[in-house]
Design a protein around this motif. Structure first.
Motif, PDB file in Angstrom:
ATOM      1  N   ASP A 175       1.016  -1.447  -0.050  1.00  0.00           N
ATOM      2  CA  ASP A 175      -0.585   0.128   0.110  1.00  0.00           C
ATOM      3  C   ASP A 175       1.049   1.162   0.152  1.00  0.00           C
ATOM      4  O   ASP A 175       0.295   2.221  -0.850  1.00  0.00           O
ATOM      5  CB  ASP A 175      -0.782   0.240   1.062  1.00  0.00           C
ATOM      6  N   ARG A 176       2.453   1.109   1.011  1.00  0.00           N
ATOM      7  CA  ARG A 176       2.628   2.540   0.853  1.00  0.00           C
ATOM      8  C   ARG A 176       3.487   2.758  -1.036  1.00  0.00           C
ATOM      9  O   ARG A 176       3.362   3.701  -1.165  1.00  0.00           O
ATOM     10  CB  ARG A 176       3.924   1.836   1.466  1.00  0.00           C
ATOM     11  N   ALA A 177       3.596   1.629  -1.298  1.00  0.00           N
ATOM     12  CA  ALA A 177       4.516   1.736  -2.281  1.00  0.00           C
ATOM     13  C   ALA A 177       3.984   2.020  -3.757  1.00  0.00           C
ATOM     14  O   ALA A 177       4.281   3.253  -4.751  1.00  0.00           O
ATOM     15  CB  ALA A 177       4.975   0.016  -3.563  1.00  0.00           C
ATOM     16  N   ASN A 178       2.468   1.398  -3.837  1.00  0.00           N
ATOM     17  CA  ASN A 178       1.039   2.111  -4.593  1.00  0.00           C
ATOM     18  C   ASN A 178       0.753   3.407  -4.241  1.00  0.00           C
ATOM     19  O   ASN A 178       0.796   4.362  -5.409  1.00  0.00           O
ATOM     20  CB  ASN A 178      -0.012   1.248  -4.383  1.00  0.00           C
ATOM     21  N   ALA A 179       1.089   4.097  -3.071  1.00  0.00           N
ATOM     22  CA  ALA A 179       0.516   5.568  -3.147  1.00  0.00           C
ATOM     23  C   ALA A 179       1.471   6.678  -3.143  1.00  0.00           C
ATOM     24  O   ALA A 179       1.699   7.387  -4.036  1.00  0.00           O
ATOM     25  CB  ALA A 179       0.022   6.001  -1.268  1.00  0.00           C
ATOM     26  N   LEU A 180       3.087   5.607  -3.143  1.00  0.00           N
ATOM     27  CA  LEU A 180       4.214   6.635  -3.035  1.00  0.00           C
ATOM     28  C   LEU A 180       4.352   7.155  -4.711  1.00  0.00           C
ATOM     29  O   LEU A 180       5.071   7.697  -5.891  1.00  0.00           O
ATOM     30  CB  LEU A 180       5.875   5.265  -2.793  1.00  0.00           C
ATOM     31  N   GLY A 181       4.163   5.291  -6.012  1.00  0.00           N
ATOM     32  CA  GLY A 181       4.554   5.384  -6.581  1.00  0.00           C
ATOM     33  C   GLY A 181       3.325   6.098  -7.885  1.00  0.00           C
ATOM     34  O   GLY A 181       3.167   6.204  -9.087  1.00  0.00           O
ATOM     35  N   THR A 182       2.215   6.519  -7.191  1.00  0.00           N
ATOM     36  CA  THR A 182       0.952   7.559  -8.022  1.00  0.00           C
ATOM     37  C   THR A 182       1.461   9.143  -8.030  1.00  0.00           C
ATOM     38  O   THR A 182       1.696   9.976  -7.000  1.00  0.00           O
ATOM     39  CB  THR A 182      -0.103   7.764  -7.051  1.00  0.00           C
ATOM     40  N   ALA A 183       1.711   9.840  -8.874  1.00  0.00           N
ATOM     41  CA  ALA A 183       2.097  11.121  -9.222  1.00  0.00           C
ATOM     42  C   ALA A 183       0.818  11.787  -9.119  1.00  0.00           C
ATOM     43  O   ALA A 183      -0.274  11.841  -9.392  1.00  0.00           O
ATOM     44  CB  ALA A 183       3.232  11.505 -10.373  1.00  0.00           C
ATOM     45  N   ILE A 184       1.066  12.973  -7.860  1.00  0.00           N
ATOM     46  CA  ILE A 184       0.016  14.217  -8.189  1.00  0.00           C
ATOM     47  C   ILE A 184       0.349  15.291  -8.691  1.00  0.00           C
ATOM     48  O   ILE A 184       1.790  15.619  -8.544  1.00  0.00           O
ATOM     49  CB  ILE A 184       0.204  14.173  -6.724  1.00  0.00           C
ATOM     50  N   VAL A 185       0.033  15.489  -9.509  1.00  0.00           N
ATOM     51  CA  VAL A 185       0.520  16.753 -11.010  1.00  0.00           C
ATOM     52  C   VAL A 185      -0.944  17.665 -10.612  1.00  0.00           C
ATOM     53  O   VAL A 185      -1.549  17.888 -11.061  1.00  0.00           O
ATOM     54  CB  VAL A 185       0.593  15.896 -12.581  1.00  0.00           C
ATOM     55  N   LEU A 186      -0.378  19.154 -10.679  1.00  0.00           N
ATOM     56  CA  LEU A 186      -1.514  19.672 -10.338  1.00  0.00           C
ATOM     57  C   LEU A 186      -0.657  20.881 -11.050  1.00  0.00           C
ATOM     58  O   LEU A 186       0.571  21.827 -11.237  1.00  0.00           O
ATOM     59  CB  LEU A 186      -0.973  20.562  -8.340  1.00  0.00           C
ATOM     60  N   ASP A 187      -1.901  21.153 -11.832  1.00  0.00           N
ATOM     61  CA  ASP A 187      -1.844  22.079 -12.870  1.00  0.00           C
ATOM     62  C   ASP A 187      -0.082  22.468 -13.499  1.00  0.00           C
ATOM     63  O   ASP A 187       0.016  23.406 -13.790  1.00  0.00           O
ATOM     64  CB  ASP A 187      -1.698  24.054 -11.860  1.00  0.00           C
ATOM     65  N   GLY A 188       0.015  21.073 -14.113  1.00  0.00           N
ATOM     66  CA  GLY A 188       1.146  20.998 -14.584  1.00  0.00           C
ATOM     67  C   GLY A 188       2.094  21.137 -13.834  1.00  0.00           C
ATOM     68  O   GLY A 188       3.489  19.767 -14.448  1.00  0.00           O
ATOM     69  N   VAL A 189       2.388  20.508 -12.552  1.00  0.00           N
ATOM     70  CA  VAL A 189       3.599  20.178 -11.957  1.00  0.00           C
ATOM     71  C   VAL A 189       3.584  19.266 -10.634  1.00  0.00           C
ATOM     72  O   VAL A 189       2.596  19.108 -10.076  1.00  0.00           O
ATOM     73  CB  VAL A 189       4.262  21.994 -11.247  1.00  0.00           C
TER      74      VAL A 189
END
Length: 686
Positions: A187-201
């Motif tokens: 579960d830790r690796a899944n959340a860490l491996g998901t990128a959050i891109v906010l307004d292109g950053v």
């Protein structure tokens, strides 16, 4: 490792020529105006794109648009902009010059039909398995944070909106956590491996060091007493859902433009345009939330300003007022069009946020247990787009961002030693020295302060061309990331330490001894649209190179990786698309995984607790074990999938089969260590 961009481009072009049957080149022009249905006013900055052709442009101040070099056939044209309802229009391009005028409605939440699930986006935007969540769906679920919105995705568990505890993303995986306080390594690796891109950053949690050395009667990797997302993905409670315009979730093979991820990406777009002032209030037995926002067009609509303020307060349990979560978010966005043709535009977004998750001391709690976690930070995002021609065939985009935060976690507990006075030492090296006998009862106060700094920069060149009837859109770019933490670190009184096991020591740790982590990336991608036997064919082929902690351009301390990405989509019948893809993604470790804290063992070699305090003596041998990861490298995922998209009349369906294998992710384990130390006996006493 050498990477020649010119050779790769030539090879990709030859491969496309060999594998694709090109349709006969037929060119057409489509132009028109876009106006508001309510008042007939022209709409500026509306994105006009043709599905499957990779042709797009933006409307000017008159609402005018023009698309050139289109095939003379039936195409679907998409019109979309923040604040207006997305429209898809089918048009038959039979002439060299074609006209299409469109009326768009402003976003209204009074419509009779609201789609409250994520819509598949296989034939628009990126070709991988993606889902798009519009603002109307976000409003319907009464989301308090980004985490509440993600339950609209296929395969996600439906939960009541809550702000109790750290919220994480979990894409394409069932929860495997043992408990809420001890999430599984998967579960830790899944959340860490998901990128959050906010307004292109892309946002980073790599510099988060908010943890506590937990040993007493707990499993490895147990979370600290205060709320923390260290070693995992970002806490999604930081993001209010009220200012989100749309969300695109990439669950399949992402574009080569996206790096530092394994599972997928969540692309969040916030509002940065003119809209009437709005006040929103949300109240339920656990949460109170209020949002105030407005947007303005200035100077002949060449300048736009948007300001928003969000305040939220929530109780974990309505019956207990001691456990609360509070959030304050202030957003300010400025967008400037520097010329009438909109060839140069600049957007600056400023985001200030603060979150407080605390458990105050209960009135009847003799142990005086208190928990407090506060994150407050400032995000600056500057992007500028330079278009070299009127139809945006070639453009240069530069994006830079700075994220500076203060993370403060603290806890206290009244500790009573039932077995008497506890031997303690303050040694920080391997040594043998006299210690002290700690108090039988004391109030421990531990404080962890981090100052993470995240820098990001991207330079990208986009070029569109038509070659032998096949449309190509090339992306060539480079990006740089830096993660650093110079906080005070973990602080407490050495002789009043947190609760611990016998022979296990506790020491403060400054975060200034943790090196910074840098990443350098390059990518090349081609998005192709063609016809094969009269049917549309789309392809997205790219390659990405990542260098983690560079020692040179192509050599990194923690490894360098070449990641191919490929997505293919073929229309086999009208309204039926077959698609597939293959790709490799990589993610760098975090600072806490690369540079874990030292472990101290205080081994008692002589313990003489005489009735007379002057005769008491304890000799303690301290052994320091530094857990190093000499072979630490990035962890990676290999992804493959095949699916069918069906859209006939009012019926739509999407079926996808996928296989994902993540290897090299980090976990925490305990290993036995043999330590030697001297033992003493009493010869004489005063």
């Amino acid at each position: 490792m050498r990477f020649n961009i010119v050779q790769a481009t030539v090879f990709a072009s030859l491969l496309q020529i060999a594998c694709i049957t090109f349709a006969q080149e037929r060119r057409a022009v489509l132009s028109g105006t876009v106006r508001a249905a309510e008042d007939g006013q022209p709409l500026q900055d509306v994105l006009v794109r043709v599905v499957g052709i990779s042709a797009f442009t933006l409307t000017d101040a008159r609402g005018f648009y023009r698309l050139e070099r289109l095939p003379q056939t039936k195409v679907d044209v998409v019109f979309e902009r923040i604040g207006v309802v997305r429209e898809v229009v089918s048009v038959e391009l039979t002439e060299l010059e074609n006209t299409l005028d469109v009326l768009l409605r402003y976003v209204s939440f009074k419509s009779a039909e609201v789609i409250v699930t994520a819509k598949e986006n296989a034939q628009g935007g990126e070709l991988g398995t993606t889902s798009r969540i519009e603002r109307s769906a976000i409003e319907h679920v009464q989301a308090s944070s980004l985490a509440d919105v993600l339950q609209l995705l296929p395969g996600q568990l439906a939960q009541n909106p809550t702000l109790s505890g750290v919220r994480q993303s979990l894409l394409r995986q069932a929860p495997l956590s043992v408990s809420a306080t001890n999430p599984s390594a998967a579960d830790r690796a899944n959340a860490l491996g998901t990128a959050i891109v906010l307004d292109g950053v892309p946002l980073s949690n790599n510099a988060n060091l908010q943890t506590n050395l937990t040993i007493l009667n707990s499993a490895p990797g147990t979370l600290p007493p205060f709320a923390s997302s260290e070693g995992r993905g970002l806490d999604l409670r930081q993001f209010s859902a009220d200012n989100i315009e749309s969300i695109e979730v990439i669950r399949g093979i992402p574009s080569a433009r996206h790096g530092d991820l394994t599972v997928g990406a969540i692309l969040v777009q916030t509002r940065a345009t003119a809209y009437a002032p709005q006040v929103r209030l949300r109240l339920n037995p656990q949460t109170f939330e209020s949002t105030l926002g407005a947007g303005w067009n200035l100077f002949e609509k060449r300048t736009s300003l948007t300001a928003e303020l969000n305040f939220t307060r929530s109780q974990d349990d309505p019956r207990r007022t001691e456990e609360t979560f509070s959030r304050l978010i202030a957003n300010l966005a400025w967008s400037q069009q520097w010329d009438n043709a909109a060839r140069l535009t600049t957007t600056l977004r400023t985001n200030f946020y603060t979150t407080i998750d605390e458990r105050q001391v209960f009135a009847q709690d003799r142990q005086q247990i208190e928990r407090f976690a506060q994150d407050r930070g400032l995000r600056l995002n500057l992007s500028s787009i330079l278009r070299f021609d009127d139809d945006s065939r070639a453009k240069l985009t530069w994006t830079a961002s700075l994220n500076y935060a203060e993370q403060l976690g603290r806890f206290q507990e009244l500790i009573t030693r039932a077995d008497g006075r506890f031997p303690l030492s303050d040694a920080t090296t391997d040594t043998t020295k006299p210690g002290i006998f700690g108090d039988i009862e004391y109030l421990n106060r531990t404080r962890v302060q981090g100052l993470p700094l995240n820098l990001y920069s991207r330079l990208e060149l986009t070029y569109k061309t038509l070659f032998s009837g096949t449309s190509h859109q090339f992306f060539v770019g480079t990006e740089f990331r830096l993660d650093q933490n110079r906080g005070e670190g973990r602080v407490f009184n050495v002789f009043e330490p947190p609760r611990q096991n016998y022979s296990v020591g506790e020491r403060p740790r400054p975060f200034s001894d943790v090196p910074a982590l840098a990443q350098l990336g390059f990518y090349l991608e081609d998005r192709i649209a063609a016809e094969i036997l009269g049917k549309n064919f789309l392809a997205q082929a790219g390659v990405r190179f990542d260098n983690i902690q560079p020692r040179g351009v192509f050599d990194g301390t923690f490894g360098s990786a070449l990641s191919p990405r490929l997505n293919l989509t073929l229309e086999i019948l009208d309204g039926i698309w077959l698609r597939g893809g293959y790709g490799v993604t990589v993610k760098s470790p975090t600072l806490s995984q690369l540079f874990p804290d030292r472990k101290y063992f205080d081994l008692v070699g002589f313990n003489y607790f005489a009735p007379n305090p002057a005769e008491r003596l304890v000799m303690i041998t301290t052994r320091v074990v530094e857990p190093k990861n000499p072979n630490a490298r990035y962890f990676s995922a290999t992804k493959s999938e095949i699916g069918v998209d069906l859209s006939i009349g009012g019926i739509s369906a999407n079926v996808v089969a996928f296989r994902e294998n993540t290897a090299g992710a980090f976990g925490i384990n305990r290993l036995p260590v043999v330590l030697t130390y001297p033992r003493f006996r009493l010869v004489s006493a005063p």
